[in-house]
Enzyme design. Structure first.
Site, PDB file in Angstrom:
ATOM      1  CE1 TYR A 175      -3.963  -1.952  -0.029  1.00 33.70           C
ATOM      2  CE2 TYR A 175      -2.943  -3.194   1.748  1.00 33.70           C
ATOM      3  CZ  TYR A 175      -3.923  -3.064   0.792  1.00 33.70           C
ATOM      4  OH  TYR A 175      -4.862  -4.036   0.633  1.00 33.70           O
ATOM      5  CE1 TYR A 213      -8.027  -5.501   3.320  1.00 35.86           C
ATOM      6  CE2 TYR A 213      -7.413  -6.925   5.151  1.00 35.86           C
ATOM      7  CZ  TYR A 213      -7.167  -6.421   3.889  1.00 35.86           C
ATOM      8  OH  TYR A 213      -6.069  -6.849   3.189  1.00 35.86           O
ATOM      9  CG  ASP A 215     -11.912 -12.449   8.262  1.00 29.93           C
ATOM     10  OD1 ASP A 215     -10.984 -12.869   8.982  1.00 29.93           O
ATOM     11  OD2 ASP A 215     -11.726 -11.775   7.233  1.00 29.93           O
ATOM     12  CE  LYS A 263      -3.583  -9.323   9.518  1.00 35.94           C
ATOM     13  NZ  LYS A 263      -4.812  -9.109   8.749  1.00 35.94           N
TER      14      LYS A 263
HETATM   15  C1  LIG Z   1      -5.280  -9.394   7.438  1.00 38.00           C
HETATM   16  C2  LIG Z   1      -6.677  -9.857   7.239  1.00 38.00           C
HETATM   17  C3  LIG Z   1      -7.026 -10.647   6.124  1.00 38.00           C
HETATM   18  C4  LIG Z   1      -6.022 -11.018   5.054  1.00 38.00           C
HETATM   19  O1  LIG Z   1      -4.997 -11.818   5.519  1.00 38.00           O
HETATM   20  P1  LIG Z   1      -3.620 -11.932   4.666  1.00 38.00           P
HETATM   21  O2  LIG Z   1      -2.823 -12.930   5.438  1.00 38.00           O
HETATM   22  O3  LIG Z   1      -3.026 -10.564   4.642  1.00 38.00           O
HETATM   23  O4  LIG Z   1      -3.990 -12.411   3.315  1.00 38.00           O
HETATM   24  C5  LIG Z   1      -8.333 -11.055   6.026  1.00 38.00           C
HETATM   25  N1  LIG Z   1      -9.259 -10.708   6.946  1.00 38.00           N
HETATM   26  C6  LIG Z   1      -8.958  -9.985   8.031  1.00 38.00           C
HETATM   27  C7  LIG Z   1     -10.021  -9.669   9.036  1.00 38.00           C
HETATM   28  C8  LIG Z   1      -7.662  -9.520   8.214  1.00 38.00           C
HETATM   29  O5  LIG Z   1      -7.364  -8.761   9.273  1.00 38.00           O
END
Ligand SMILES: *Cc1c(COP(=O)(O)O)cnc(C)c1O
Length: 443
Positions: free
Chosen positions: A37, A165, A266, A295
């Site tokens: 970014y 996101y 998510d 993560k």
């Molecule tokens: C960071 C993130 C993603 C994407 O994960 P990457 O490992 O960067 O592909 C998807 N959803 C959420 C909520 C995130 O914080």
């Protein structure tokens, strides 16, 4: 021992981070390497890291920074952790990776067993993916394939609240906020999903029944074409760092049940204790049909993610034709990543995170409020080990970052937001350095 048969062709030193960047290196970085970014033509400055240890990131210029970002939610136990290092070293000596098609191993089995144990009730099947975005792709594909295998050829879209996101790949982009989601340039090529207004009631305020009405109306109108509802439980992160009322998530579960829609949570950012619960879903006492993790899964060491689903979804996906789930990453179940994830989860299972996160929350609440006195600040919000200061105007990242580095802290603002989610092992003094740093920089 085939090591004996090859000549070490280079001085190993060249592959370590000990070498200090010179002007040529910096020039090469700017001319040839994409950073996330930022412009490839006029990139934001980068700082060279030579070492990271505990909560500190060491720069080649000699500064030692308290990390406020945990390298984007990942390094929850801090850097260079002996237990995580040992797990990796031991695994390297056995094997680093083998294909997961037709082969299996203890690191992956142990990991999946632990994930099933730790996650909310009913999530009994695990798909190991290589990044968060891929785990979201997998979750969405599972939902689509589930309905297709039930003979339902209408349920092909997703509903999601605005300000979400979910990653940078195409399906994930389609459910990110359509305006601030960093992807609006691709709007024409993305599946048009159904967007509900973002939840408005704050986590700690009185629940307002009107908050869920627009979602309810959209679901009742579109449910025949909806395969799933995808949402970040309790904290919407990169789409605005918004912290919402658990009742909203409860209602999502209820609406999904009432209208035969799959609920995808998510938890890539919120998982593994960050919000004060092991998973943010627990604030609302619900289980999703499908959950994405990533993560912090490996404690910040290697990219690894997982998509968990219920037995019912797994059965449904594999009924009829084609009879298999259509996804299989090359590096699925990578043994190094699984081993370090197992070591990280065993630290989690020792349970210290609970007191650590609770203490961080308490301190953030008492120290970040000072920012509310500042003219530039619009809002302060805290949940678990997440602290957010929202400014009235967009922030000059390069300028603010320079001030932060001078104060010995690593914080990376975006948009109008200065936010921190430090490693759980941070001490009160180190955390105070972060909160003071924010206050000073914004003043
Ligand atoms: C960071 C993130 C993603 C994407 O994960 P990457 O490992 O960067 O592909 C998807 N959803 C959420 C909520 C995130 O914080």
């Amino acid at each position: 021992m085939y090591h004996d048969n090859i000549v070490n062709p280079t001085n190993n030193k060249n592959f370590t981070s000990d070498r200090i960047l010179n002007n040529q290196d910096l020039h090469f970085d700017q001319q040839h390497i994409w950073h996330p970014y930022t412009s490839a033509i006029n990139p934001l400055p980068c700082y060279q890291v030579t070492k990271a240890d505990g909560v500190y990131i060491h720069l080649s210029s000699g500064e030692k920074l308290v990390d406020g970002v945990s390298s984007w939610w990942t390094a929850i136990h801090g850097y260079n952790h002996p237990a995580l290092n040992d797990a990796l070293k031991a695994q390297v000596d056995d094997f680093s990776h083998v294909m997961f098609g037709g082969l299996t191993h203890i690191p992956a089995i142990d990991l999946c067993r632990t994930l099933i144990d730790l996650t909310p009730e009913g999530l009994d099947r695990v798909f190991l993916a290589d990044s968060g975005s891929v785990s979201v792709e997998v979750a969405m594909k599972m939902a689509l394939q589930y309905w297709a295998c039930q003979g339902n050829d209408r349920k092909k879209r997703f509903i999601t609240p605005r300000n979400g996101y979910h990653g940078d790949t195409f399906a994930a982009m389609s459910v990110c906020d359509p305006i601030n989601g960093m992807h609006n340039i691709f709007t024409g090529t993305l599946t048009q999903q159904v967007f509900a207004p973002a939840p408005q009631t704050r986590f700690d305020k009185q629940w307002n029944e009107d908050d869920v009405k627009p979602l309810e109306d959209l679901i009742s109108k579109h449910h025949n074409e909806l395969a799933g509802l995808i949402i970040e439980p309790i904290v919407q992160n990169a789409g605005g760092m918004r912290i919402y009322h658990p009742e909203y998530l409860k209602r999502c579960r209820q609406l999904c049940d009432d209208y035969s829609i799959l609920l995808i949570c998510d938890e890539i950012a919120t998982g593994f204790g960050r919000t004060g619960k092991l998973f943010a879903c627990e604030h609302a006492d619900i289980s999703p049909d499908i959950m994405c993790l990533g993560k912090a899964l490996t404690g910040g060491y290697i990219s690894l993610a997982a998509t968990l689903c219920s037995e019912d979804i797994a059965q449904g996906v594999c009924q009829g034709e084609p009879g298999v789930f259509m996804h299989g990453p090359t590096f699925m179940g990578n043994a190094l990543a699984c081993s370090v994830a197992n070591a990280s989860l065993s630290l989690i299972q020792q349970g210290h995170w609970q007191q650590q996160v609770a203490a961080i929350e308490k301190q953030l609440n008492s120290e970040l409020v000072a920012c509310l006195e500042l003219d530039s600040v619009a809002d302060v919000r805290v949940l678990g080990a997440i602290g957010v200061v929202e400014c009235k105007a967009p922030i000059d990242v390069a300028q603010l970052q320079k001030i932060f580095v001078k104060q010995g802290v690593w914080i990376r603002p975006f948009g109008k937001l200065v936010y921190i989610m430090p490693p759980y092992i941070i001490t009160p003094e180190q955390l105070q350095q972060l909160t003071r740093g924010i206050y000073q920089a914004l003043r």
